[in-house]
Design a protein around this motif. Structure first.
Motif, PDB file in Angstrom:
ATOM      1  N   LEU A 117       6.875 -23.602   4.942  1.00 49.51           N
ATOM      2  CA  LEU A 117       8.195 -24.033   5.201  1.00 49.51           C
ATOM      3  C   LEU A 117       9.026 -22.564   5.211  1.00 49.51           C
ATOM      4  N   PRO A 118      10.123 -22.663   6.060  1.00 49.20           N
ATOM      5  CA  PRO A 118      10.783 -23.632   6.776  1.00 49.20           C
ATOM      6  C   PRO A 118       9.873 -24.090   8.033  1.00 49.20           C
ATOM      7  N   LEU A 256       8.146 -13.006   5.074  1.00 49.66           N
ATOM      8  CA  LEU A 256       7.794 -13.812   3.824  1.00 49.66           C
ATOM      9  C   LEU A 256       8.352 -15.180   3.786  1.00 49.66           C
ATOM     10  N   VAL A 257       7.622 -16.138   3.589  1.00 46.95           N
ATOM     11  CA  VAL A 257       8.003 -17.762   3.650  1.00 46.95           C
ATOM     12  C   VAL A 257       7.268 -18.144   2.380  1.00 46.95           C
ATOM     13  N   GLN A 258       7.215 -19.741   1.920  1.00 50.44           N
ATOM     14  CA  GLN A 258       7.042 -20.271   1.025  1.00 50.44           C
ATOM     15  C   GLN A 258       6.026 -21.499   1.545  1.00 50.44           C
ATOM     16  N   PRO A 264       3.920 -18.035  -2.449  1.00 48.90           N
ATOM     17  CA  PRO A 264       4.480 -17.265  -1.456  1.00 48.90           C
ATOM     18  C   PRO A 264       3.349 -16.931  -0.153  1.00 48.90           C
ATOM     19  N   ALA A 265       4.080 -16.886   0.986  1.00 47.65           N
ATOM     20  CA  ALA A 265       3.292 -16.891   2.191  1.00 47.65           C
ATOM     21  C   ALA A 265       4.015 -15.695   3.170  1.00 47.65           C
ATOM     22  N   ILE A 266       2.843 -14.870   3.610  1.00 48.19           N
ATOM     23  CA  ILE A 266       3.181 -13.715   4.419  1.00 48.19           C
ATOM     24  C   ILE A 266       2.659 -14.335   5.816  1.00 48.19           C
ATOM     25  N   MET A 267       3.579 -14.233   6.826  1.00 49.47           N
ATOM     26  CA  MET A 267       3.162 -14.670   7.884  1.00 49.47           C
ATOM     27  C   MET A 267       3.683 -13.418   9.064  1.00 49.47           C
ATOM     28  N   HIS A 268       2.657 -13.056  10.016  1.00 50.91           N
ATOM     29  CA  HIS A 268       2.755 -12.038  10.837  1.00 50.91           C
ATOM     30  C   HIS A 268       1.832 -11.858  11.664  1.00 50.91           C
TER      31      HIS A 268
END
Length: 555
Positions: A117-118, A256-258, A264-268
């Protein structure tokens, strides 16, 4: 059960600074994009660089149905489940492309109660990384055409321009176009092409660059064209790399999102695995390894595509050593591989399952070739029957494969605790990761090694165009680079109709190109397209927004 977007909209998100604090990130090391998204600063990467690395877990899959088999859902659910069993984990994911979001496959934020999310922001514009990559790529193209228009001192041959414009959308009408029409003032007319942004070399470079200096150097190495005399022309010859890097100064920073449960979630980064190298950025993965005991990442499509490229390209370049591989399998994909049409995969069909399960066997065997422990995650869908699930479990036992039934879509982290425990156990076993081929091999030898060892092909054929391209790449001294094979995701072969575990098939290489800045040779097989098209009834038909800004129909 509510839809993905309904679940996401009902969730109570934590402020992103609170998510960051769980893994020791200070508030002043965040660059905020609203309340729930942030970029991770270079100062953070510098501060934690001497921290010990956690365990690296790769999530991959068998050959999928057109709708995908839930790798991101499993990755997200596994991260949540790690927290449930008392482990500190960070997930590292790719960013979604707008092409699939508005097409058929959907987004890349997981599903059900294992989402990142979001969700709406992530699946739409997120933090603008895709647009920055698109702009940087197209700036180089504009500078190249302008150079030709303004006297062409480099003597660029318009018939031998290699770089293509890009767009983060499925638009088949732009695959082959003519630019420069309308008279002298509008440029030199020539044939041009568009690819989807996630297939661009700029995307690959962003995902493989160590830092902004490395990014700039790699962008300058992009082979953009040849001169009339056959000399290579690079982006640095156009003096384009500085401005391109300036456009990417924020995009190079991981996001960084969640998850729904605050993991914790790192998206890249977001390269496709069927037409690119299919992995999130090296920077994101390395940062996650410094911040947690377990980094759980995914590579796109089946293990013959994403995992092979993760293991033979990304890990090789970044010095990464995976501790375990999670192989996602579903009843519906195995029935699809057994010949059941995609419209019928929700119906119980043990005969088709028995026929298609050979696909799982091939993927297990292939991942073991990299000397990394493998765990099969049986991703449960609502229509799966006990008899079908038992058959897959029995198959795993007979093949000596660790496995767990994952119900993370319906139950979040609680539905993945058994899987999490199996992964922890796998990470404690010896892992002697090694790539499947040495770089010393020539281009053809590397292609043929992958084709025989991973796909199971008996022979590789080359078109005249491919032979010529291989000779040109070899003449540039790039034949010792890894190969990145563009291939259909639906089959181990280059023919999407050959399902299951085909034998005695041949693969045709129709062209080869050099991604010099990224550091690999792209090999095009079969009829794979670098600019997908929309289906007859695209997902965009169902997406809407009301007067209050609430989005509907986004999965």
């Amino acid at each position: 059960m509510p839809s993905d977007i309904e679940i996401a909209q009902q969730a109570k998100l934590l402020p992103i600074k609170d998510v960051a604090s769980k893994i020791g990130i200070k508030e002043d090391e965040l660059e905020f994009y609203g309340k729930y998204k942030a970029k991770l600063s270079d100062e953070l990467a510098e501060r934690v660089k001497d921290n010990p690395d956690g365990k690296l877990v790769l999530v991959t899959a068998i050959n999928p149905t057109p709708a995908g088999e839930g790798k991101t859902t499993i990755t997200t659910g596994l991260g949540q489940a790690m927290a449930k069993i008392g482990k500190k984990a960070v997930i590292a994911l790719r960013e979604p492309s707008l092409g699939p979001v508005f097409g058929i496959k959907g987004g890349a934020a997981g599903g059900g109660y294992s989402q990142v999310l979001p969700m709406e922001d992530i699946n739409l514009h997120f933090t603008g990384d895709m647009h920055a990559i698109t702009a940087a790529n197209n700036l180089c193209c504009a500078m190249l055409d302008n150079h030709i228009q303004q006297g062409n001192s480099l003597m660029i041959d318009p018939r031998r321009i290699l770089i293509k414009r890009c767009l983060d959308m499925n638009d088949r009408a732009l695959r082959n176009i003519v630019v420069g029409l309308g008279g002298k003032v509008n440029g030199v007319p020539r044939e041009d092409h568009f690819i989807i942004t996630v297939a661009s070399e700029v995307m690959a470079i962003l995902c493989l660059a160590a830092d902004i200096s490395d990014l700039k150097e790699r962008l300058g190495r992009i082979l953009v064209a040849y001169s009339y005399s056959g000399e290579p022309i690079y982006a640095k010859d156009l003096k384009a790399e500085g401005a391109m890097t300036a456009l990417l100064k924020d995009a190079i920073k991981p996001n960084l999102v969640q998850t729904l449960e605050g993991t914790p979630a790192i998206m890249h980064g977001g390269p496709f695995a069927n037409i690119a190298h299919g992995c999130n950025s090296v920077r994101a993965t390395k940062l996650a390894l410094k911040l947690a005991d377990y980094c759980i990442t995914e590579a796109g499509f089946g293990s013959d595509l994403g995992a092979e490229k993760f293991l033979d390209i990304k890990c090789r370049y970044a010095g990464l050593k995976p501790s375990a591989i999670v192989l996602v399998a579903t009843c519906r994909a195995l029935k699809y591989n057994g010949g059941v049409p995609k419209t019928e995969v929700s119906k119980e069909n043990l005969e088709a399952l028995k026929k298609g399960i050979v696909n799982l066997g091939v993927h297990i065997a292939n991942m073991r070739k990299y000397n990394v422990p493998v765990v099969v995650a049986i991703n449960r869908f609502y229509a799966d029957t006990d008899a079908e699930l038992k058959y897959i479990e029995d198959f795993c036992r007979e093949n000596g494969a660790s496995f767990a039934l994952a119900e993370v879509f319906a139950n979040g982290g609680d539905g993945g605790k058994e899987l999490a425990q199996k992964v922890v156990e796998a990470c404690e076993k010896p892992s002697n990761y090694a790539p499947i081929y040495p770089l010393e091999l020539g281009i053809k030898e590397k292609i043929e090694k992958i084709a025989s060892s991973i796909y199971g092909a008996k022979k590789v054929n080359y078109t005249v165009q491919a032979e010529k391209a291989i000779a040109e790449v070899t003449a540039l001294g790039a034949d010792k680079l890894p190969v990145c094979i563009a291939k259909t995701q639906y089959s181990l072969s280059d023919d999407p109709a050959l399902l299951g575990a085909p034998k005695d098939f041949e693969i045709t290489v129709r062209n080869v190109s050099l991604s010099n800045g990224a550091g690999f040779v792209v090999v095009y097989t079969g009829e794979i397209m670098t600019m997908p098209g929309l289906p007859k009834a695209p997902a965009a038909h169902n997406i809407d927004i009301d007067q209050n800004g609430k989005i509907a129909g986004l999965f």
